[in-house]
Each structure stands twice: as C-alpha cells, then as structure tokens.
Design a protein around this motif. Sequence first.
Motif, PDB file in Angstrom:
ATOM      1  N   LYS A 239       0.838  -1.208   0.000  1.00  0.00           N
ATOM      2  CA  LYS A 239       0.000   0.000   0.000  1.00  0.00           C
ATOM      3  C   LYS A 239       0.869   1.252   0.000  1.00  0.00           C
ATOM      4  O   LYS A 239       0.571   2.222  -0.697  1.00  0.00           O
ATOM      5  CB  LYS A 239      -0.930  -0.005   1.209  1.00  0.00           C
ATOM      6  CG  LYS A 239      -1.985  -1.078   1.134  1.00  0.00           C
ATOM      7  CD  LYS A 239      -2.776  -1.142   2.413  1.00  0.00           C
ATOM      8  CE  LYS A 239      -3.732  -2.328   2.370  1.00  0.00           C
ATOM      9  NZ  LYS A 239      -4.367  -2.570   3.654  1.00  0.00           N
ATOM     10  N   LEU A 240       1.946   1.226   0.781  1.00  0.00           N
ATOM     11  CA  LEU A 240       2.850   2.374   0.838  1.00  0.00           C
ATOM     12  C   LEU A 240       3.538   2.584  -0.507  1.00  0.00           C
ATOM     13  O   LEU A 240       3.622   3.708  -1.003  1.00  0.00           O
ATOM     14  CB  LEU A 240       3.888   2.189   1.947  1.00  0.00           C
ATOM     15  CG  LEU A 240       4.949   3.287   2.062  1.00  0.00           C
ATOM     16  CD1 LEU A 240       4.305   4.658   2.281  1.00  0.00           C
ATOM     17  CD2 LEU A 240       5.914   2.958   3.177  1.00  0.00           C
ATOM     18  N   VAL A 241       4.014   1.519  -1.121  1.00  0.00           N
ATOM     19  CA  VAL A 241       4.665   1.632  -2.427  1.00  0.00           C
ATOM     20  C   VAL A 241       3.673   2.166  -3.461  1.00  0.00           C
ATOM     21  O   VAL A 241       4.010   3.032  -4.271  1.00  0.00           O
ATOM     22  CB  VAL A 241       5.278   0.278  -2.861  1.00  0.00           C
ATOM     23  CG1 VAL A 241       5.676   0.286  -4.327  1.00  0.00           C
ATOM     24  CG2 VAL A 241       6.480  -0.047  -1.981  1.00  0.00           C
ATOM     25  N   ALA A 242       2.438   1.698  -3.424  1.00  0.00           N
ATOM     26  CA  ALA A 242       1.416   2.196  -4.348  1.00  0.00           C
ATOM     27  C   ALA A 242       1.178   3.684  -4.124  1.00  0.00           C
ATOM     28  O   ALA A 242       1.036   4.447  -5.088  1.00  0.00           O
ATOM     29  CB  ALA A 242       0.117   1.413  -4.175  1.00  0.00           C
TER      30      ALA A 242
ATOM     31  N   ALA B 149      12.574   2.631  -2.768  1.00  0.00           N
ATOM     32  CA  ALA B 149      13.113   2.338  -1.434  1.00  0.00           C
ATOM     33  C   ALA B 149      13.494   3.633  -0.731  1.00  0.00           C
ATOM     34  O   ALA B 149      13.208   3.812   0.461  1.00  0.00           O
ATOM     35  CB  ALA B 149      14.312   1.407  -1.545  1.00  0.00           C
ATOM     36  N   GLU B 150      14.092   4.544  -1.458  1.00  0.00           N
ATOM     37  CA  GLU B 150      14.501   5.823  -0.874  1.00  0.00           C
ATOM     38  C   GLU B 150      13.288   6.660  -0.466  1.00  0.00           C
ATOM     39  O   GLU B 150      13.253   7.214   0.635  1.00  0.00           O
ATOM     40  CB  GLU B 150      15.339   6.586  -1.897  1.00  0.00           C
ATOM     41  CG  GLU B 150      15.976   7.835  -1.361  1.00  0.00           C
ATOM     42  CD  GLU B 150      16.884   8.471  -2.400  1.00  0.00           C
ATOM     43  OE1 GLU B 150      16.697   9.674  -2.652  1.00  0.00           O
ATOM     44  OE2 GLU B 150      17.751   7.773  -2.958  1.00  0.00           O
ATOM     45  N   GLU B 151      12.297   6.738  -1.316  1.00  0.00           N
ATOM     46  CA  GLU B 151      11.115   7.565  -1.042  1.00  0.00           C
ATOM     47  C   GLU B 151      10.236   6.982   0.068  1.00  0.00           C
ATOM     48  O   GLU B 151       9.655   7.710   0.854  1.00  0.00           O
ATOM     49  CB  GLU B 151      10.272   7.743  -2.308  1.00  0.00           C
ATOM     50  CG  GLU B 151      10.904   8.621  -3.351  1.00  0.00           C
ATOM     51  CD  GLU B 151      11.044  10.063  -2.905  1.00  0.00           C
ATOM     52  OE1 GLU B 151      10.104  10.596  -2.281  1.00  0.00           O
ATOM     53  OE2 GLU B 151      12.103  10.651  -3.177  1.00  0.00           O
ATOM     54  N   SER B 152      10.124   5.656   0.098  1.00  0.00           N
ATOM     55  CA  SER B 152       9.236   5.014   1.071  1.00  0.00           C
ATOM     56  C   SER B 152       9.922   4.709   2.400  1.00  0.00           C
ATOM     57  O   SER B 152       9.253   4.364   3.372  1.00  0.00           O
ATOM     58  CB  SER B 152       8.683   3.706   0.493  1.00  0.00           C
ATOM     59  OG  SER B 152       9.734   2.763   0.312  1.00  0.00           O
ATOM     60  N   LEU B 153      11.247   4.814   2.415  1.00  0.00           N
ATOM     61  CA  LEU B 153      12.054   4.464   3.592  1.00  0.00           C
ATOM     62  C   LEU B 153      11.955   2.982   3.936  1.00  0.00           C
ATOM     63  O   LEU B 153      12.186   2.590   5.084  1.00  0.00           O
ATOM     64  CB  LEU B 153      11.670   5.327   4.812  1.00  0.00           C
ATOM     65  CG  LEU B 153      11.781   6.834   4.615  1.00  0.00           C
ATOM     66  CD1 LEU B 153      11.297   7.572   5.864  1.00  0.00           C
ATOM     67  CD2 LEU B 153      13.199   7.239   4.269  1.00  0.00           C
ATOM     68  N   LEU B 154      11.626   2.158   2.958  1.00  0.00           N
ATOM     69  CA  LEU B 154      11.566   0.709   3.137  1.00  0.00           C
ATOM     70  C   LEU B 154      12.859   0.081   2.623  1.00  0.00           C
ATOM     71  O   LEU B 154      13.470   0.601   1.693  1.00  0.00           O
ATOM     72  CB  LEU B 154      10.385   0.126   2.354  1.00  0.00           C
ATOM     73  CG  LEU B 154       8.991   0.511   2.817  1.00  0.00           C
ATOM     74  CD1 LEU B 154       7.950   0.018   1.804  1.00  0.00           C
ATOM     75  CD2 LEU B 154       8.705  -0.054   4.186  1.00  0.00           C
ATOM     76  N   PRO B 155      13.248  -1.055   3.177  1.00  0.00           N
ATOM     77  CA  PRO B 155      14.417  -1.776   2.651  1.00  0.00           C
ATOM     78  C   PRO B 155      14.152  -2.270   1.221  1.00  0.00           C
ATOM     79  O   PRO B 155      13.005  -2.513   0.839  1.00  0.00           O
ATOM     80  CB  PRO B 155      14.579  -2.966   3.599  1.00  0.00           C
ATOM     81  CG  PRO B 155      13.752  -2.658   4.790  1.00  0.00           C
ATOM     82  CD  PRO B 155      12.692  -1.713   4.355  1.00  0.00           C
ATOM     83  N   ASP B 156      15.228  -2.427   0.441  1.00  0.00           N
ATOM     84  CA  ASP B 156      15.102  -2.896  -0.947  1.00  0.00           C
ATOM     85  C   ASP B 156      14.300  -4.193  -1.031  1.00  0.00           C
ATOM     86  O   ASP B 156      13.461  -4.356  -1.922  1.00  0.00           O
ATOM     87  CB  ASP B 156      16.482  -3.127  -1.570  1.00  0.00           C
ATOM     88  CG  ASP B 156      17.223  -1.828  -1.842  1.00  0.00           C
ATOM     89  OD1 ASP B 156      16.561  -0.778  -1.985  1.00  0.00           O
ATOM     90  OD2 ASP B 156      18.460  -1.870  -1.909  1.00  0.00           O
TER      91      ASP B 156
END
Length: 89
Positions: A30-33, A48-55
């Motif tokens: 949902k966050l990536v979307a 990954a950079e924009e969402s602050l999630l790991p690759d």
Amino acid sequence: MSTTTDKPPVAEQAAEDYRERLRELPPSAKLVAKVLEMDAPLSQGQLAEESLLPDRTVRYALNRLEEQDLVDSRYSFQDARKQVYFLER
C-alpha cells in the motif's frame, strides 16, 4: 426526459475496483502504491529511498502489486539497465 441508472460512472467503478484490490495487500504494498501515486515512474531504488523501506521489502511489495495487476514496469529512458514502475489503473 432524463433517465437515472444505479450504476456508478466508469471512472468511479475503476477507482473502487483499484481500492478493493489494494485493500487485500500488505501495508508495504500500500505504501509503495501511494508513493507511485504521488511520483511515478520510479525505479526500485528510488521507491526504497522515497518510502524508507528496505530494498527487499520494496521488491516484495512490487511483486504483490504486480500479482494484482496494479503496477506495471518499463525500461528507464535514462538507464536502460533499470526498470521503472508506475501504477496500472
């Protein structure tokens, strides 16, 4: 003479269908979307950079979104070695 129908307009139906398919996905998808909704197309690294999630989490989220036909990809115009992702509505 006007006629009324109980069917929602096509755009509203498509938006509702999109939201329903997204509702069943994990929070990372949902966050990536949402990030793609605001700023697409983006590469996996940019996501990954924009969402602050790991690759790894971004890869998982993209796979889940692709399974639901919510995201599509193409090769980047700036770097043909990379794919960029965008929402498919």
